[in-house]
Scaffold this motif. Sequence first.
Motif, mmCIF file in Angstrom:
data_model
loop_
_atom_site.group_PDB
_atom_site.id
_atom_site.type_symbol
_atom_site.label_atom_id
_atom_site.label_comp_id
_atom_site.label_asym_id
_atom_site.label_seq_id
_atom_site.Cartn_x
_atom_site.Cartn_y
_atom_site.Cartn_z
ATOM 1 N N UNK A 133 -19.738 125.360 -56.478
ATOM 2 C CA UNK A 133 -18.635 125.880 -57.298
ATOM 3 C C UNK A 133 -18.757 125.368 -58.736
ATOM 4 N N UNK A 134 -20.009 125.123 -59.134
ATOM 5 C CA UNK A 134 -20.292 124.610 -60.475
ATOM 6 C C UNK A 134 -20.429 125.671 -61.532
ATOM 7 N N UNK A 135 -20.297 126.939 -61.135
ATOM 8 C CA UNK A 135 -20.309 127.997 -62.124
ATOM 9 C C UNK A 135 -21.505 128.916 -62.038
ATOM 10 N N UNK A 136 -21.715 129.672 -63.108
ATOM 11 C CA UNK A 136 -22.701 130.735 -63.165
ATOM 12 C C UNK A 136 -23.490 130.650 -64.465
ATOM 13 N N UNK A 137 -24.805 130.728 -64.362
ATOM 14 C CA UNK A 137 -25.667 130.919 -65.528
ATOM 15 C C UNK A 137 -25.772 132.417 -65.757
ATOM 16 N N UNK A 138 -25.687 132.842 -67.011
ATOM 17 C CA UNK A 138 -25.745 134.278 -67.290
ATOM 18 C C UNK A 138 -26.593 134.570 -68.510
ATOM 19 N N UNK A 139 -27.153 135.749 -68.490
ATOM 20 C CA UNK A 139 -27.925 136.278 -69.601
ATOM 21 C C UNK A 139 -26.993 137.122 -70.466
ATOM 22 N N UNK A 140 -27.114 137.006 -71.777
ATOM 23 C CA UNK A 140 -26.327 137.826 -72.698
ATOM 24 C C UNK A 140 -27.123 139.108 -72.961
ATOM 25 N N UNK A 141 -26.562 140.248 -72.557
ATOM 26 C CA UNK A 141 -27.250 141.525 -72.692
ATOM 27 C C UNK A 141 -26.916 142.244 -73.991
ATOM 28 N N UNK A 142 -25.687 142.085 -74.499
ATOM 29 C CA UNK A 142 -25.291 142.708 -75.763
ATOM 30 C C UNK A 142 -24.544 141.689 -76.612
#
Length: 161
Positions: A133-142
């Motif tokens: 429950x430590x979160x999410x890594x995400x890619x910035x698409x726009x």
Amino acid sequence: MGSVVGLYLTEVAERPMRAVPAVEVLAGRGIVGDRYAASQGTWSRGARDHRAKRHITFIEQEALDAVRRDDGVAVDASDTRRNVVTEGVALNHLVDREFEVAGVRFRGVGLCEPCAHLQRVSGKPLLRPLVHRGGLNAEVLTSGTVRIGDAIEVRPAVEPP
């Protein structure tokens, strides 16, 4: 549908995160002024390291509440070293999915599991309480601007043909 309830960044690795009302994000880079967009993060590998896993991180307010309640750890959102605090969205379900915040598109690329480095920098026993429950890594698409209070819209999952 969830919402953004907190935004944090720091220009230098291992320095305290600071709360901000809005962030500008750049496609393929991350948050303007944050250590990873500038390839200055602890896990950066050089001057031009903009791997998708390091663009931006999210964590659920509900997870922070659970750590306080279940583990008795007085955790502040800035202690987690995550950029965006959300409410009302299950981030673990967004791995390999696209979602939007105020028209800015992101793709979840993996869970942001806690590590010993996080525990050392925060000075709090967060390793065990934040597992899964430590979160999410995400890619910035726009590119665009994300503000506290913005809605988070999850795109429907696409079934493979």
